[in-house]
Design an enzyme around this catalytic site. Structure first.
Site, PDB file in Angstrom:
ATOM      1  N   HIS A   1       8.669 -58.631   3.677  1.00 25.14           N
ATOM      2  CA  HIS A   1       9.192 -57.518   4.488  1.00 25.14           C
ATOM      3  C   HIS A   1       9.490 -57.961   5.926  1.00 25.14           C
ATOM      4  CE1 HIS A   1       4.641 -56.324   4.973  1.00 25.14           C
ATOM      5  NE2 HIS A   1       4.974 -57.192   5.929  1.00 25.14           N
TER       6      HIS A   1
ATOM      7  N   HIS B   1       2.312 -52.599  11.250  1.00 21.57           N
ATOM      8  CA  HIS B   1       2.421 -53.660  12.248  1.00 21.57           C
ATOM      9  C   HIS B   1       2.275 -53.077  13.655  1.00 21.57           C
ATOM     10  CE1 HIS B   1       4.458 -55.131   8.616  1.00 21.57           C
ATOM     11  NE2 HIS B   1       4.098 -56.341   9.002  1.00 21.57           N
TER      12      HIS B   1
ATOM     13  N   HIS C   1       3.797 -67.967   6.102  1.00 22.40           N
ATOM     14  CA  HIS C   1       4.378 -67.976   7.445  1.00 22.40           C
ATOM     15  C   HIS C   1       3.282 -67.855   8.488  1.00 22.40           C
ATOM     16  CE1 HIS C   1       4.082 -63.652   6.594  1.00 22.40           C
ATOM     17  NE2 HIS C   1       4.470 -63.324   7.812  1.00 22.40           N
TER      18      HIS C   1
ATOM     19  N   GLU D   1      -1.085 -61.617   3.902  1.00 19.89           N
ATOM     20  CA  GLU D   1      -0.368 -60.447   3.366  1.00 19.89           C
ATOM     21  C   GLU D   1      -0.184 -60.524   1.852  1.00 19.89           C
ATOM     22  OE1 GLU D   1       2.391 -59.215   7.233  1.00 19.89           O
ATOM     23  OE2 GLU D   1       3.281 -60.344   5.594  1.00 19.89           O
TER      24      GLU D   1
END
Length: 280
Positions: A12, A59, A193, A240
């Site tokens: 996402h 977030h 990431h 995540e």
């Protein structure tokens, strides 16, 4: 009886939403990424679910480091796109399914999962980017959505095993809802990431591909991955991926992989995507 028919996982990345909103989908940089979602958009138009249970992490839009629930569920009638600092994305308001959401909340809490109830929720790119990837740019979203939020920001996040167990509990709850609904569950976030520190820009393709493979070949091994391994192998934001395990846990033992896409990089992130159908 409601039933979960499929699971979908996708990264996402916020820059994906910006590329869509700024009409950059066909550019040299972005086209290879978006091409991998064309199959899924066509499949969605044929297998249109009534409801999507969409697992993502906030977030710092609705929550901050002052208050972060481990698991939360949105039970409202609708969820407006949130302002993430540059204004809200120009996407439709997300329509909820309060009856099923409240049923899930009750069932999960009685199943000993401590869910935070959200009667008002602005949804950020964690939810809206996957919706755009699967459905494009419609005037209204073609499905109702129940947001399930997971803490993947503040240590300690839940374990992969606990997330898997939550997925199993969600499946039980859906199966006990006495309305004929085609339900999909989506896990979002990842893949490897890291956005800060000396390892910023880390991408670990072998780890990501092995994770995708194991979703069908050896899913229970994924339950055992400790936080430290996610951090070491997939970067600080790789945690995540535990949200994909909620999706996988909800599907049961028999699944068939229908589609897979993997692309690097997208704004310093490895983008993964997989579609799994529940086998009868």
């Amino acid at each position: 009886m409601a039933r979960i028919t499929a699971g979908v996982a996708a990264s996402h990345v916020p820059a994906i939403g910006a590329a869509i909103d700024r009409d950059q989908v066909g550019t040299e940089y972005w086209k290879p990424l978006f091409d991998g979602f064309g199959w899924t958009r066509d499949w969605m138009s044929e297998q249109r679910p009534d409801v999507v249970i969409l697992v993502y992490n906030d977030h710092a839009t609705e929550f901050s480091l002052d208050l972060i629930p481990t698991f939360a569920i949105g039970c409202a009638e609708s969820f407006a796109p949130a302002d993430e600092g540059f204004g809200a994305r120009p996407v439709p308001v997300v329509q909820g399914h309060p009856a099923l959401a409240w049923h899930l909340a009750e069932s999960l809490i009685l199943d000993e999962f401590d869910m935070t109830i959200l009667n008002k929720l602005g949804v950020d790119h964690g939810l809206t980017v996957p919706m755009s990837l699967m459905f494009g740019q419609p005037e209204t979203w073609p499905v109702k959505v129940i947001p399930v939020l997971v803490n993947a920001v503040q240590y300690p996040p839940p374990t992969g095993n606990r997330c898997w167990a939550l997925g199993e509990a969600i499946a039980r709850a859906v199966a006990s809802f006495d309305e004929d609904l085609n339900v999909q569950i989506w896990g979002t976030g990842g893949m490897s990431h890291q956005l800060q520190g000396p390892r910023a820009g880390l991408i670990n393709t072998p780890f990501d591909i092995a994770f995708l493979d194991r979703l069908t070949s050896d899913p229970h091994a994924l339950r055992k991955i400790p936080h430290l391994e996610y951090l070491r192998e997939a970067g600080s934001e790789g945690i995540e991926l535990v949200m994909w395990l909620i999706m996988r846990g909800a599907l049961g033992p028999g699944v068939k992989e229908l589609h897979r896409h993997y692309h690097v990089p997208a704004s310093n992130t490895a983008v993964g995507h997989i579609v799994l159908a529940v086998e009868p």
